[in-house]
Design a protein around this motif. Sequence first.
Motif, PDB file in Angstrom:
ATOM      1  N   ASN A  15       0.829  -1.216   0.000  1.00  0.00           N
ATOM      2  CA  ASN A  15       0.000   0.000   0.000  1.00  0.00           C
ATOM      3  C   ASN A  15       0.858   1.259   0.000  1.00  0.00           C
ATOM      4  O   ASN A  15       0.571   2.233   0.708  1.00  0.00           O
ATOM      5  N   GLY A  16       1.934   1.211  -0.784  1.00  0.00           N
ATOM      6  CA  GLY A  16       2.797   2.378  -0.917  1.00  0.00           C
ATOM      7  C   GLY A  16       3.763   2.602   0.226  1.00  0.00           C
ATOM      8  O   GLY A  16       4.486   3.594   0.229  1.00  0.00           O
ATOM      9  N   GLN A  17       3.786   1.681   1.177  1.00  0.00           N
ATOM     10  CA  GLN A  17       4.690   1.824   2.317  1.00  0.00           C
ATOM     11  C   GLN A  17       5.741   0.723   2.299  1.00  0.00           C
ATOM     12  O   GLN A  17       5.431  -0.422   1.991  1.00  0.00           O
TER      13      GLN A  17
END
Length: 253
Positions: A15-17
């Motif tokens: 999730n983009g992390q």
Amino acid sequence: MNTNFKLLEIEFDYNGQHQVITPVLLQDEHERILVDCGYPGFIPHLEKALGRYGIGLESITQIIATHHDMDHIGSMAELKRKFPHIHIITHELEKPYLEGKRKSLRLEQAESSLEEIPPEAKPYAEQFIRFLQSIETAEVDRTVSGGDTLPWCGGIEIVHTPGHMPGHISLYLPAGKTLIAADAVVIEDAKLAIANPQYTLDLEEAVRSVRRLLEYDIEQLVCYHGGLFQGDVRQSLHELLRTYPIDGTSAQV
């Protein structure tokens, strides 16, 4: 007896992390035991992590699932399908969740939060719920309870550490004075902490589980989120306990 453990540090984006998880490989002359196995689709990550030690995923004989969170058992069904000889071991309270006979407690928690979150957050929450619903189930071959000892690697003691989830377990290896904490504690800013206290199903029970760890002579502590702890384990456990009250009193030990 030749006993050993290896950290399978896996870095990835979710999730983009940027995230890092640390499954553990335990091995002796006869068994190769994988402790937790990451998110769904993580077989390539596991193969790469094991490959750093020259070990093939097909040589795994047992998987110990510390609890049924998605980042710990997401690839379990796929592993069992690909390598049917692998035996799955978990706490007796976790078995119905791994096998899909009871709804995931994390899914129940996510569903119950829908009414409490602001409208702009609901699309993400609904996406998360769909993801939890997609986690495959797998048959459990063996259940354990707190105080049991598995007969490998000089003895693997099951430490029941509820709180994060009711059936959560940690593993103690007396031969190397090593504790595999799973999510009983995590490492944050070089210190031990409670894993996601806002999502822990029973925070007071989680703190009591941290206190239980002090009963063990631990020289090496491995966290699923944080890896091998660098520092004085006992002192850091005491520091953590002082930050959380139990039953309205300071958690002095």
